[in-house]
Design a protein around this motif. Structure first.
Motif, short mmCIF file in Angstrom:
data_model
loop_
_atom_site.label_atom_id
_atom_site.label_comp_id
_atom_site.label_asym_id
_atom_site.label_seq_id
_atom_site.Cartn_x
_atom_site.Cartn_y
_atom_site.Cartn_z
N UNK A 26 0.60 4.46 15.92
CA UNK A 26 0.11 3.11 15.32
C UNK A 26 1.66 2.22 14.93
N UNK A 27 2.83 3.17 15.08
CA UNK A 27 3.99 2.60 14.39
C UNK A 27 4.42 1.26 15.09
N UNK A 35 4.64 -5.22 10.03
CA UNK A 35 4.40 -4.10 8.80
C UNK A 35 4.92 -3.03 9.25
N UNK A 36 6.16 -2.72 8.54
CA UNK A 36 6.87 -1.57 8.81
C UNK A 36 6.73 -0.37 7.75
N UNK A 41 4.45 7.73 6.05
CA UNK A 41 3.47 6.66 5.41
C UNK A 41 2.28 6.64 6.37
N UNK A 42 2.35 6.44 7.72
CA UNK A 42 1.32 6.01 8.65
C UNK A 42 0.55 7.37 8.89
N UNK A 43 1.27 8.58 8.86
CA UNK A 43 0.41 9.76 8.84
C UNK A 43 -0.47 10.06 7.68
N UNK A 44 -0.17 9.74 6.52
CA UNK A 44 -0.93 9.76 5.29
C UNK A 44 -1.98 8.70 5.49
N UNK A 53 -4.81 0.48 -0.67
CA UNK A 53 -4.04 0.08 0.61
C UNK A 53 -3.89 -1.47 0.37
N UNK A 54 -2.77 -1.87 0.96
CA UNK A 54 -2.29 -3.33 0.83
C UNK A 54 -3.18 -3.98 1.82
N UNK A 55 -3.77 -5.14 1.58
CA UNK A 55 -4.63 -5.98 2.33
C UNK A 55 -4.02 -6.26 3.48
#
Length: 116
Positions: A26-27, A35-36, A41-44, A53-55
């Motif tokens: 997903x990175x 979105x960076x 963070x992506x794993x969590x 979660x940010x919209x």
């Protein structure tokens, strides 16, 4: 009356349907959408149900997988009533222990009376 809301975060399931087996997949799609996030963070985001979660992230995930937002998050809400403990008249919990309030018998010792 209170409402209890429960939700299911289905990102991992949708990733599997799209052939993504690793959160690192997903990175790049997230970066393409501006979105960076770090790999941790992506794993969590994938492995745990997020509290918030940010919209922008939510909409970006929906765009990546070409699904509606309601497919990423499903929820159910039920009515709950706060139950009070039932009081039973004459129960041990209601009546304090008599022994705790029973007075101690007094002994009167007169001078010159050596019984003990």
């Amino acid at each position: 009356m209170r409402r209890q809301v429960e939700y299911q975060w289905r990102v991992r399931e949708i990733m599997a349907r799209n052939g993504m087996r690793n959160s690192r997949d997903l990175v790049e799609p997230l970066r393409e959408r501006g979105i960076t996030l770090s790999e941790s963070q992506i794993y969590r985001l994938v492995a745990q149900e997020p509290e918030r979660i940010a919209f922008k992230v939510l909409v970006a995930l929906a765009d990546i997988f070409r699904v509606e937002v309601n497919e990423l998050v499903t929820y159910s809400a039920t009515d709950t009533r706060a139950q009070r403990p039932k009081k039973v008249v004459g129960s041990a919990a209601e009546v304090p222990l008599r022994e705790a309030y029973r007075p101690i018998r007094a002994r009167i010792n007169r001078p010159g009376n050596d019984d003990e």
